[in-house]
Design an enzyme around this catalytic site. Structure first.
Site, PDB file in Angstrom:
ATOM      1  N   THR A  11       0.755  -1.245   0.034  1.00 52.41           N
ATOM      2  CA  THR A  11      -0.113   0.065  -0.207  1.00 52.41           C
ATOM      3  C   THR A  11       0.906   1.238   0.205  1.00 52.41           C
ATOM      4  O   THR A  11       0.417   2.421  -0.140  1.00 52.41           O
ATOM      5  CB  THR A  11      -0.701   0.178   1.245  1.00 52.41           C
ATOM      6  N   GLY A  12       2.137   1.202   0.017  1.00 54.20           N
ATOM      7  CA  GLY A  12       3.049   2.210   0.099  1.00 54.20           C
ATOM      8  C   GLY A  12       3.511   2.721  -1.212  1.00 54.20           C
ATOM      9  O   GLY A  12       3.041   1.931  -2.198  1.00 54.20           O
ATOM     10  N   ALA A  13       3.962   3.983  -1.377  1.00 52.62           N
ATOM     11  CA  ALA A  13       4.408   4.502  -2.619  1.00 52.62           C
ATOM     12  C   ALA A  13       5.281   3.546  -3.247  1.00 52.62           C
ATOM     13  O   ALA A  13       5.075   3.266  -4.664  1.00 52.62           O
ATOM     14  CB  ALA A  13       4.845   5.504  -2.563  1.00 52.62           C
ATOM     15  N   VAL A  14       6.313   2.988  -2.794  1.00 49.79           N
ATOM     16  CA  VAL A  14       7.322   1.983  -3.406  1.00 49.79           C
ATOM     17  C   VAL A  14       6.588   0.680  -3.931  1.00 49.79           C
ATOM     18  O   VAL A  14       6.545   0.066  -5.004  1.00 49.79           O
ATOM     19  CB  VAL A  14       8.365   1.919  -2.769  1.00 49.79           C
ATOM     20  N   CYS A 131      18.154   4.924  -2.933  1.00 46.23           N
ATOM     21  CA  CYS A 131      17.661   5.411  -4.322  1.00 46.23           C
ATOM     22  C   CYS A 131      18.601   6.415  -4.568  1.00 46.23           C
ATOM     23  O   CYS A 131      18.972   6.444  -6.086  1.00 46.23           O
ATOM     24  CB  CYS A 131      16.259   6.250  -4.105  1.00 46.23           C
ATOM     25  N   HIS A 243      14.931  12.345  -7.958  1.00 45.29           N
ATOM     26  CA  HIS A 243      15.876  12.882  -7.321  1.00 45.29           C
ATOM     27  C   HIS A 243      17.042  13.382  -8.405  1.00 45.29           C
ATOM     28  O   HIS A 243      17.158  12.698  -9.322  1.00 45.29           O
ATOM     29  CB  HIS A 243      16.722  11.708  -6.502  1.00 45.29           C
TER      30      HIS A 243
END
Length: 342
Positions: A11-14, A131, A243
């Site tokens: 459910t997280g962004a990643v 990242c 980034h």
């Protein structure tokens, strides 16, 4: 051959980006299981354009019969459940910081050190690097192959999505608050992030470095060359995704801008966009949603005998996390590592 794949932290962004990337790249799945904490059980996440998965509980999930688990739930949770998955015969690719520097855990960027997978032992865990490290070593590798790198000085401009959905929400809410003259209360970050930059990512260490800066140094040495000196200043900026890094590299031998240009142009996973004109470079907005690591502003650094400087940009949720993890999984399939654990 197809595989049963678990995505932990779905459910997280990643985690959501991992599901999206698995579908986009047609990874050979027989079944995909979305796992998260008990708070998220029953929630729905997308897999591809047509499939919707119900989230199941990580705490009660039995990994027996699961071939591959892609973890991105946070280091403390990975510390508990990644070894449990591996003990059940599952190959684990962990996107957290928990296992990266352990000697028996390969730390892999497929374009840079695919041979590291040969050191995968019975432990069954592969680590995905930080990242900001991933995009930098993809750009450094072709240059290091020409003239060994002695030292890297890097300043990062890291988007709020590196702090997850909560970080993105904080930037959005603070930006809206400032426009209507409301107070901003920092929660995810140490200071207001809207219309600001914060030279602080992760915790401070005794020597004044932050842990994020330490990660970039030690991970680069583990992935690329143990003799490279790295000094980083990591900065959070009010950008949602992507980034950027200003990188200065000192080499042991002469290397020209022309040699570097040719090497970068042919490098896997990298695109050189370097027109010396207005807009002739890549920014985080340009890189968002893209798979490549982009290099621009390549030039000589005359402050050292053999120096180059460049600008490096990538989508931190894709190549900086989800894509790199899926590429590791593809490499593991190609090398028969999943069958080897059955």
């Amino acid at each position: 051959m197809s595989y049963r794949v678990a995505v932990v932290g779905a459910t997280g962004a990643v985690g959501r980006e991992i599901l999206k990337t698995l579908a986009e790249r047609d990874f050979p799945v027989r079944e995909v299981v979305a796992l998260a904490s008990s708070r998220s059980v029953g929630a729905e996440v997308s897999f591809g354009e047509k499939s919707v998965l119900k989230v199941r509980s990580l705490e009660s999930f039995d990994f027996k019969g699961t071939d591959l688990a892609l973890f991105s739930p946070g280091a403390a949770i990975s510390a508990v459940h990644a070894p449990r998955a591996a003990a059940a015969g599952c190959l684990v690719i962990d996107n957290t910081s928990r296992f990266r520097m352990e000697h028996d855990v390969p730390l892999v960027v497929p374009e840079v050190n695919p041979q590291a997978l040969k050191r995968l032992g019975k432990r069954g865990i592969i680590a995905n690097p930080n990242c900001s490290t991933i995009q930098m070593v993809v750009a450094l590798k072709p240059l290091h192959d020409i003239a060994r790198i002695r030292r890297v000085v890097v300043s990062t401009y890291q988007s709020v999505s590196g702090a997850g959905k909560e970080g993105m929400d904080e930037l959005f809410n603070q930006t809206r608050a400032i426009y209507v003259n409301d107070a901003t209360v920092p929660e995810q970050f140490t200071k207001t992030i809207a219309f600001n930059v914060i030279p602080h990512i992760d915790v401070f260490q005794d020597d004044g470095e932050t842990k994020e800066e330490w990660k970039m140094a030690v991970e680069t040495r583990k992935i690329l060359d143990p003799d490279i000196a790295v000094i980083a200043t990591c900065v959070r900026v009010p950008v949602f995704v992507g980034h950027a890094e200003a990188v200065h590299v000192e080499f042991e031998a002469p290397i020209s801008v022309e040699q570097a240009t040719e090497a970068l142009r042919d490098a896997p996973g990298l695109q050189l966009v370097d027109k010396r004109e207005d807009g002739g470079y890549v920014t985080p907005i340009d890189a968002a949603g893209e798979d490549a690591v982009y290099v621009s502003r390549l030039r000589r650094d005359a402050t050292v005998p053999h120096g180059l400087a460049f600008w490096c940009v990538s989508d931190n949720l894709r190549k900086g996390a989800a894509l790199n993890a899926v590429q590791i999984a593809e490499l593991a399939v190609a090398q028969g590592l999943l069958e080897g654990r059955r």
